[in-house]
Design a protein around this motif. Sequence first.
Motif, PDB file in Angstrom:
ATOM      1  N   GLY A  62      35.546  40.987  39.751  1.00  0.00           N
ATOM      2  CA  GLY A  62      35.836  39.638  39.901  1.00  0.00           C
ATOM      3  C   GLY A  62      35.690  38.801  38.284  1.00  0.00           C
ATOM      4  O   GLY A  62      35.616  37.589  38.780  1.00  0.00           O
ATOM      5  N   ALA A 103      32.577  34.632  36.472  1.00  0.00           N
ATOM      6  CA  ALA A 103      33.530  34.299  37.659  1.00  0.00           C
ATOM      7  C   ALA A 103      33.998  33.041  37.809  1.00  0.00           C
ATOM      8  O   ALA A 103      33.395  31.971  37.883  1.00  0.00           O
ATOM      9  CB  ALA A 103      33.069  34.804  38.819  1.00  0.00           C
ATOM     10  N   THR A 145      45.499  39.342  37.730  1.00  0.00           N
ATOM     11  CA  THR A 145      45.121  40.282  38.893  1.00  0.00           C
ATOM     12  C   THR A 145      45.516  41.432  38.893  1.00  0.00           C
ATOM     13  O   THR A 145      46.847  41.658  38.697  1.00  0.00           O
ATOM     14  CB  THR A 145      45.008  39.531  40.248  1.00  0.00           C
ATOM     15  OG1 THR A 145      44.172  38.350  40.174  1.00  0.00           O
ATOM     16  CG2 THR A 145      44.012  40.535  41.226  1.00  0.00           C
ATOM     17  N   SER A 161      41.140  40.256  36.986  1.00  0.00           N
ATOM     18  CA  SER A 161      40.245  40.868  37.787  1.00  0.00           C
ATOM     19  C   SER A 161      40.913  41.937  38.377  1.00  0.00           C
ATOM     20  O   SER A 161      42.101  42.205  38.635  1.00  0.00           O
ATOM     21  CB  SER A 161      39.979  39.974  39.142  1.00  0.00           C
ATOM     22  OG  SER A 161      39.066  38.959  38.578  1.00  0.00           O
TER      23      SER A 161
END
Length: 272
Positions: free
Chosen positions: A46, A88, A103, A66
């Motif tokens: 994360g 995070a 991501t 992430s």
Amino acid sequence: MPTPPHPQARSGAQALRPSRALAPFVDHYWFGSGRDAAVATLRPDGRVDAVLAHSARGAALSVHGSVTVRTELALQADALYLGIQFRAGQARHFLHVPTPLLTDGALPGEDAFAPALPRLLDLSDPLAAVRAVEAALLQHLGRTPPQASRADALVARIEATRGAERIESLADRFGIGRRQVERCVLEAVGLTPKAFASIERFNHAAACLRAGLPPAHAAFDAGYADQSHLHQAFRRYAATTPARYARGEVAFLQDGKRVPHDHAGHRNPCPI
């Protein structure tokens, strides 16, 4: 000033804690070498990392988002690496692209990273390299002050509860709708609240195993229904079993690198 480096279990890397001024944004800095391994194996955590690589071909900066599954990144054999792992949701203050765009992928630094990091660093001197990097990060924050967001409180709550609190409960706690919870966390972390919570639970279980707890105890402490559910999480996120990980047969770049912190203000039985 950054804290001196300490050796990392099984990874051959070193980590440095950030200075007090950057601790709200940076989890830690890490160092590694392509001589240690041909690939770096990542497990979902994360977090976003900015990675500076120095080799005979020069210096290159990349920003990695992430990941949601076990991921292997090829390393240059003659390269030294310096990584900035952000807390995070906090990388957003240093990016000029939306966090979800990163991501399960990466972008060149010039396309994603706002601070102007010095490229010619002596990575064989971790303290000096981190001082130079921190100066660049602080200069960026001075030009572009960080903006607080409701996402910060949501992310902190998910971390503090290790992913145990349901989205509906989060929405009620903060007086917002479910969709707003989902949008805030996704924009900050690059993951949905459900995905981020699941990864937080998995990483806590991994830390418990690394600390020597038996799989059944790690499953209970991390909030899994039973050991079978922990096994499923390891298959999903790490492509291995809790037993193999506990025995040290499988190692990830993040192993031993997380600086302990507890947003709830209570001591955790296992490091995270």
